[in-house]
Write an enzyme that holds these catalytic residues in place. Structure first.
Site, mmCIF file in Angstrom:
data_model
loop_
_atom_site.group_PDB
_atom_site.id
_atom_site.type_symbol
_atom_site.label_atom_id
_atom_site.label_comp_id
_atom_site.label_asym_id
_atom_site.label_seq_id
_atom_site.Cartn_x
_atom_site.Cartn_y
_atom_site.Cartn_z
ATOM 1 N N GLY A 27 -16.597 -109.188 87.276
ATOM 2 C CA GLY A 27 -17.997 -108.883 87.040
ATOM 3 C C GLY A 27 -18.119 -107.674 86.141
ATOM 4 N N TYR A 28 -19.331 -107.413 85.693
ATOM 5 C CA TYR A 28 -19.591 -106.360 84.725
ATOM 6 C C TYR A 28 -20.555 -105.332 85.287
ATOM 7 C CZ TYR A 28 -16.913 -109.169 81.648
ATOM 8 O OH TYR A 28 -15.862 -109.862 81.113
ATOM 9 N N LEU A 29 -20.114 -104.080 85.263
ATOM 10 C CA LEU A 29 -20.973 -102.965 85.638
ATOM 11 C C LEU A 29 -21.817 -102.532 84.439
ATOM 12 C CD1 LEU A 29 -18.308 -101.033 87.697
ATOM 13 C CD2 LEU A 29 -20.331 -102.207 88.608
#
Length: 152
Positions: A27-29
């Site tokens: 996932g991407y922060l």
């Protein structure tokens, strides 16, 4: 500075399935085009990765192992849906290929990547290698997490 020089291709056929795969969740922060911050769980290993702006096939990349429990907690903080895929690592001649078979809303996409010492470095091409998509931002994992393949 750490650099990643990577070329990306679509995959045809199924001969690449000869290797054992490892399940990934990432996932991407942050998905800004100038910098992405990714959390990845790869089997029982976990990593935090920061990538810079892609120029050609090159970008800055910094990757750090982190505790699995931390990665699982960070995945809960990520923007948008997670990327789920199985990665297969194959040796073709002197070239190591990573083939990602995407799941969920990105299925049935299959993409192969090769990391190179320079953008113009020669590499062994497997029979299952299709069209090059290195410059097509739709195939970046950060893009696929915002606009999955099934919605194109």
């Amino acid at each position: 500075m750490a650099l990643e020089i990577e070329r990306k291709f679509l995959v045809t056929g199924t001969a690449w399935r000869e290797a054992a795969g490892v399940r990934y969740a990432q996932g991407y922060l942050n998905r800004d085009k100038h910098r992405t911050v990714r959390v990845r769980v790869a089997g029982e290993a976990a990593f935090l990765t920061i990538k810079g702006l892609t120029q050609g096939a090159t970008r800055a990349e910094f990757e750090y192992p982190i505790p699995l429990a931390d990665a699982q907690a960070l995945l809960q903080l990520c923007e948008g849906p997670l990327i789920e895929k199985t990665r297969y690592v194959l040796q073709v001649g002197q070239t190591t290929w990573e083939v990602d078979e995407f799941h969920g809303e990105n299925a049935p996409l299959v993409v192969a990547e090769v990391e190179l010492p320079s953008e113009d470095a020669a590499f062994d091409r497997p029979d299952w290698l299709g069209e090059e998509v290195t410059q097509d931002a739709r195939y970046f994992n950060a893009s696929l997490s915002q606009r999955p393949f099934q919605h194109w």
